[in-house]
Design a protein around this motif. Structure first.
Motif, PDB file in Angstrom:
ATOM      1  N   GLY A  55       4.533   3.937   8.239  1.00  0.00           N
ATOM      2  CA  GLY A  55       5.005   4.946   7.065  1.00  0.00           C
ATOM      3  C   GLY A  55       5.426   4.068   5.977  1.00  0.00           C
ATOM      4  O   GLY A  55       4.959   4.205   4.655  1.00  0.00           O
TER       5      GLY A  55
ATOM      6  N   SER B 124       0.975   1.848  -2.094  1.00  0.00           N
ATOM      7  CA  SER B 124       0.824   2.412  -3.147  1.00  0.00           C
ATOM      8  C   SER B 124       1.712   2.107  -4.295  1.00  0.00           C
ATOM      9  O   SER B 124       1.269   2.196  -5.467  1.00  0.00           O
ATOM     10  CB  SER B 124       1.044   3.799  -2.590  1.00  0.00           C
TER      11      SER B 124
ATOM     12  N   TRP C 237       2.534  12.400 -10.001  1.00  0.00           N
ATOM     13  CA  TRP C 237       1.591  11.769  -9.117  1.00  0.00           C
ATOM     14  C   TRP C 237       1.911  10.346  -9.101  1.00  0.00           C
ATOM     15  O   TRP C 237       1.622   9.587  -8.065  1.00  0.00           O
ATOM     16  CB  TRP C 237       0.259  11.822 -10.035  1.00  0.00           C
ATOM     17  N   THR C 238       2.837   9.624 -10.241  1.00  0.00           N
ATOM     18  CA  THR C 238       3.013   8.260  -9.998  1.00  0.00           C
ATOM     19  C   THR C 238       4.375   7.775  -9.989  1.00  0.00           C
ATOM     20  O   THR C 238       4.689   6.623  -9.829  1.00  0.00           O
ATOM     21  CB  THR C 238       2.164   7.657 -11.292  1.00  0.00           C
TER      22      THR C 238
ATOM     23  N   PRO D 162       8.469   6.980  -9.695  1.00  0.00           N
ATOM     24  CA  PRO D 162       9.042   6.550  -8.562  1.00  0.00           C
ATOM     25  C   PRO D 162      10.125   7.384  -7.917  1.00  0.00           C
ATOM     26  O   PRO D 162      10.425   7.254  -6.961  1.00  0.00           O
ATOM     27  CB  PRO D 162       9.929   5.344  -9.599  1.00  0.00           C
TER      28      PRO D 162
ATOM     29  N   LEU E 165       9.725   8.123  -3.872  1.00  0.00           N
ATOM     30  CA  LEU E 165      10.567   7.153  -3.138  1.00  0.00           C
ATOM     31  C   LEU E 165      11.961   7.720  -2.782  1.00  0.00           C
ATOM     32  O   LEU E 165      12.246   7.719  -1.781  1.00  0.00           O
ATOM     33  CB  LEU E 165      10.472   5.863  -3.634  1.00  0.00           C
TER      34      LEU E 165
ATOM     35  N   VAL F 221      11.278  10.397  -0.424  1.00  0.00           N
ATOM     36  CA  VAL F 221      11.115   9.827   0.939  1.00  0.00           C
ATOM     37  C   VAL F 221      12.414   9.677   1.881  1.00  0.00           C
ATOM     38  O   VAL F 221      12.824  10.060   2.828  1.00  0.00           O
ATOM     39  CB  VAL F 221      10.315   8.580   0.945  1.00  0.00           C
TER      40      VAL F 221
ATOM     41  N   THR G  40      -3.009   8.325  -4.582  1.00  0.00           N
ATOM     42  CA  THR G  40      -1.801   8.333  -5.413  1.00  0.00           C
ATOM     43  C   THR G  40      -0.553   7.957  -4.732  1.00  0.00           C
ATOM     44  O   THR G  40      -0.424   8.244  -3.561  1.00  0.00           O
ATOM     45  CB  THR G  40      -1.716   9.989  -6.160  1.00  0.00           C
ATOM     46  N   LEU G  41       0.540   7.729  -5.501  1.00  0.00           N
ATOM     47  CA  LEU G  41       1.761   7.369  -4.978  1.00  0.00           C
ATOM     48  C   LEU G  41       2.253   8.640  -4.419  1.00  0.00           C
ATOM     49  O   LEU G  41       2.956   8.739  -3.484  1.00  0.00           O
ATOM     50  CB  LEU G  41       2.601   6.683  -6.190  1.00  0.00           C
TER      51      LEU G  41
ATOM     52  N   ALA H 195       0.728   9.351  -0.933  1.00  0.00           N
ATOM     53  CA  ALA H 195       1.255   7.954  -0.293  1.00  0.00           C
ATOM     54  C   ALA H 195       2.485   8.221   0.390  1.00  0.00           C
ATOM     55  O   ALA H 195       3.238   8.156   1.385  1.00  0.00           O
ATOM     56  CB  ALA H 195       1.217   6.787  -0.917  1.00  0.00           C
ATOM     57  N   ALA H 196       3.672   8.854  -0.644  1.00  0.00           N
ATOM     58  CA  ALA H 196       4.958   8.858  -0.169  1.00  0.00           C
ATOM     59  C   ALA H 196       4.836  10.238   0.699  1.00  0.00           C
ATOM     60  O   ALA H 196       5.631  10.248   1.849  1.00  0.00           O
ATOM     61  CB  ALA H 196       5.716   9.547  -1.259  1.00  0.00           C
TER      62      ALA H 196
ATOM     63  N   HIS I 249       2.560  11.125   2.681  1.00  0.00           N
ATOM     64  CA  HIS I 249       1.880  10.993   4.062  1.00  0.00           C
ATOM     65  C   HIS I 249       2.820   9.876   4.859  1.00  0.00           C
ATOM     66  O   HIS I 249       3.003  10.080   5.888  1.00  0.00           O
ATOM     67  CB  HIS I 249       0.510  10.202   3.614  1.00  0.00           C
ATOM     68  N   GLY I 250       3.413   8.915   4.024  1.00  0.00           N
ATOM     69  CA  GLY I 250       4.400   8.099   4.690  1.00  0.00           C
ATOM     70  C   GLY I 250       5.646   8.673   5.410  1.00  0.00           C
ATOM     71  O   GLY I 250       6.069   8.702   6.485  1.00  0.00           O
ATOM     72  N   LEU I 251       5.871   9.661   4.625  1.00  0.00           N
ATOM     73  CA  LEU I 251       7.056  10.603   4.979  1.00  0.00           C
ATOM     74  C   LEU I 251       6.563  11.256   6.342  1.00  0.00           C
ATOM     75  O   LEU I 251       7.411  11.233   7.475  1.00  0.00           O
ATOM     76  CB  LEU I 251       7.582  11.544   4.164  1.00  0.00           C
TER      77      LEU I 251
ATOM     78  N   VAL J 236       4.376  10.508   8.457  1.00  0.00           N
ATOM     79  CA  VAL J 236       4.493   9.536   9.640  1.00  0.00           C
ATOM     80  C   VAL J 236       5.663   9.307  10.344  1.00  0.00           C
ATOM     81  O   VAL J 236       5.690   9.286  11.812  1.00  0.00           O
ATOM     82  CB  VAL J 236       3.554   8.229   9.481  1.00  0.00           C
TER      83      VAL J 236
END
Lengths: 300, 300
Positions: free
Chosen positions: A144, A151, B82-83, B85, B88, B91, B136-137, B140-141, B143-145, B147
């Protein structure tokens, strides 16, 4: 010569990474909770608790102004790290570190440590683009983090690499893990219980692992890169090599511990990227490395 | 009847989710920075800033003792999300919320909001097990979350579902987005510039999106679930439907804005899981939903 900020510099792989970077003449800054007694010459130590002190990342960046962030620090308590909630603390701390790094003027490249536990454990040899469906919280947290960090780095114009460690062994490994557990029992003249040991694993000497991360940090390869030997060996054969060094093969008790049913039969890296793109290959053969490991435990 | 803690309850989808949960008689607790003036009867509002106040998650859990955590809050600033910070930050805040939830005695199920931006945009219709390679960030954020959160939930014995939203429209959408932008221009009698509009998208009315999340939260289906209509429609056809409602088709300027080269041609959900496993289907057809949306902007 690059100015590198290394986290986890007092850890098992971090110590060797630090040595490799310093040997190559880089300006190395480290973030660690405590500066070790025998600190290498020319290394700049910054005391910081990246987990507990949320302001520490910004302070270290201001003090070290790194071009490269090499982030190895993570929760690594043997037996607990696979499932511990501390994995989430490190996702958070790692993202915070990355954000502070992206704000620093010289920031150019990020390298972080991943793991073979990110892969979906359905194959025997793993290449970087294989599916990542982690079976453990440790693997999930690393995967994750990689997705988000990669990204974020792209969004901020930073070069990004992710070194996936497989199995690292060598002097200084914590006692409970496989290699030191066998070594210590055999050196003590006691029976060494283990599973049947049919599992195939990819072992890399810790000094090689450190050198590989140093090469990755100061190179330009992007994305995930397996950091491993590319050689599969059964745990039974590893134990036999150790027994050969100690001369006590009769004390090995293969099969005394049942093999966990969810244990993947083979975890071996395809190391084409590391060899051909990073241009790095291991120097320490398994038998030599195990011999040195056994020596390090003699009289310990 | 379940005791549900809903975050993002003052947001576009959250307001409708709250209404659906309250209508179904659940005990709803919400975490929001500010309690809205017209708060629904029977809803327990907990004032909290989940981003800025790190202690707030624990306080809300203690005060609400939820069985179900339905987490919709995220950074949603149009044009920036979309981009930004701030992805994060979310997340981090989401993981903190999940950890505090796992500590509460009654905790049983977690549902979080994902996005079609998690998928690798190389297909036209997406099913839940398709590869996630976010471009996109924001994607990604999320999807990472997912997981990390899914693995953490499994480790703590919590049931976990992840609702992937596609395109949501309806009354209350922020003005800059596609549907309200076209509606407002046409209602004002001004030319409405747009791309050629060949992109196929999956639109779901916001009241349906809210009802779907309520069904997901109070059901038992695990893992990712597309929350969408399953019907693909071109942006040109959406614009034509709006023009039909306003009677000003001659003001549409299809092609006045170049289509971004990285725009995926089709983002449509396969909704088999939502329909057959969750047992939910949308009630509001696109033409009806757009008519209601146009009405909501008249005189606004």
């Amino acid at each position: 010569v690059s100015r590198v900020l290394l986290t986890g510099a007092t850890g098992f792989v971090g110590r060797e990474t630090l040595a490799a970077l310093a040997r190559d003449g880089h300006e190395v800054h480290t973030a660690a909770r405590h500066r070790p007694d025998e600190a290498s010459a020319g290394v700049h130590w910054h005391e910081a608790d990246l987990l507990a002190d949320r302001g520490s990342a910004a302070r270290i960046m201001a003090a070290s102004r790194p071009e490269v962030l090499l982030h190895l620090a993570w929760y690594a308590e043997h037996g607990r790290f696979w499932t511990a909630p501390e994995n989430l603390d490190w996702v958070e701390a790692s993202l915070r570190l990355l954000r502070e790094f992206a704000r620093t003027e010289a920031a150019r490249r990020v390298v972080m440590a991943g793991t073979c536990a990110e892969y979906e454990w359905t194959r025997s040899v793993y290449v970087e683009q294989d599916p990542c469906v982690p079976r453990t919280l440790y693997g999930a947290a690393k995967h994750g983090l990689r997705v988000v960090a990669e990204s974020f780095a792209a969004e901020h114009g930073l070069s990004f690499a992710w070194g996936r460690l497989f199995f690292v062994y060598g002097p200084g490994e914590v006692p409970g893990r496989f290699v030191p557990a066998i070594v210590r029992k055999l050196l003590a003249g006691e029976p060494a219980p283990m599973t049947a040991g049919a599992q195939i694993r990819d072992f890399l000497h810790v000094a090689d692992a450190g050198a590989a991360f140093a090469a990755l940090a100061t190179g330009g390869v992007q994305g995930p890169v397996n950091v491993a030997s590319g050689v599969g060996v059964s745990l039974r054969d590893v134990a036999a090599l150790i027994a050969g060094q100690t001369g006590r093969a009769e004390l090995l008790r293969a099969g005394a511990i049942p093999t966990p049913t969810d244990e993947p039969p083979s975890l071996v890296a395809n190391v084409r990227r590391l060899r051909d793109e990073v241009g790095w290959r291991p120097r320490i053969a398994l038998d030599e490395g195990l011999a040195a490991t056994v020596d390090s435990w003699r009289g310990a």
